[in-house]
Enzyme design. Structure first.
Site, PDB file in Angstrom:
ATOM      1  CE1 TYR A 158      -3.331   1.022   5.903  1.00  0.00           C
ATOM      2  CE2 TYR A 158      -1.414   2.692   6.986  1.00  0.00           C
ATOM      3  CZ  TYR A 158      -1.889   0.977   6.695  1.00  0.00           C
ATOM      4  OH  TYR A 158      -2.797   0.684   7.863  1.00  0.00           O
ATOM      5  CE  LYS A 162      -5.267   2.602   7.929  1.00  0.00           C
ATOM      6  NZ  LYS A 162      -6.649   1.878   8.777  1.00  0.00           N
TER       7      LYS A 162
END
Length: 276
Positions: A158, A162
């Site tokens: 993640y 991002k």
């Protein structure tokens, strides 16, 4: 509180628009008079969201496709513009979260998170950018995170995705700015959405997130949506390539809990990977 952003009559696509931050963007856009294309992998959810908008007097089109599929993405953009007219804006809010210690991240987990949150986002903004560059106008908002600028234990995929979103956003701002197309990212902290409530332990939300947030609470999706509308609007006409944090001050500091072992996942908590 309702704000006016001057988006009346504009056509805006929102991916991940059936729930969470995406749905709050849809609601805010329609309150401001925009027409919306609601995209979600959940076809039933997208159509239900569109029906809600129409029942309130707004104009909405529901589409469902996998953002990782370039052909499906192109087809959806073509249909959206055929039925709604040229797109003035895009909020690329589709995303997923999966958690595991880095030593246990599987290829399936990695590919899923990177695929939706970064690769799929690129395909989406690429399809929008091609059309906007040709017309010489448009504004795109990508959804970054506090994880765009710092790590969080148990979320290697993640955080990588991002961080990549911000790098991509800055690159496209450089490539497309001279064509009249702006692109910016917003960086929410932990925001009170169903995905967060389903994925993070309650004690982590109260004793870690809220306690370590200068404003003392979780963010609300409406607050992220208002920031997205600002970046879509002419109010931000000289802003591009920016990561605008919407985090209650979290990124102003540095410390985490349990010496970095606060793995912040209900699934890992239940599996005994760490203790609260």
């Amino acid at each position: 509180m309702t704000y006016a952003f001057g988006l009346n009559g504009r056509n805006v696509m929102v991916t991940g628009g059936a729930s969470g931050i995406g749905w709050c963007c849809v609601e805010a856009l329609t309150r401001d008079g925009a027409n919306v294309v609601i995209v979600d992998i959940n076809a039933e959810g997208a159509e239900k969201a569109a029906e809600t908008v129409r029942a309130r007097g707004g104009r909405a089109l529901a589409l469902s496709f996998d953002v990782r599929d370039t052909a499906a993405t192109e087809e959806a953009f073509s249909r959206a513009e055929a039925e709604m007219g040229p797109l003035d804006g895009l909020v690329a809010a589709a995303g997923i979260a999966r958690s595991a210690p880095a030593t246990e991240v599987t290829s399936d987990l990695w590919e899923a998170v990177i695929g939706v949150n970064l690769t799929g986002l690129f395909y989406t903004v690429q399809a929008a950018g091609r059309r906007m560059v040709a017309r010489g106008r448009g504004s795109i908002v990508t959804i970054g995170s506090t994880s765009s600028i710092g790590g969080q234990a148990g979320r290697a995929a993640y955080c990588a995705a991002k961080a990549g979103v911000v790098g991509l956003t800055k690159d496209l701002a450089i490539e497309w700015g001279s064509y009249g197309v702006r692109i910016n990212a917003v960086g929410p902290s932990v925001t009170d959405t169903p995905m967060v409530r389903n994925g993070l332990p309650e004690k982590f939300l109260t004793d870690v997130v809220a306690e370590r947030t200068p404003l003392g609470r979780l963010g609300m999706p409406e607050e992220v949506a208002n920031t997205c509308l600002f970046l879509l609007s002419d109010l931000s006409s000289y802003i591009t390539g920016t990561l605008l944090m919407v985090d209650g001050g979290v990124s102003s500091g540095f410390f985490t809990a349990q010496n970095g072992r606060d793995l912040s996942s209900k699934a890992m908590l239940a599996a005994g990977k760490y203790k609260e």
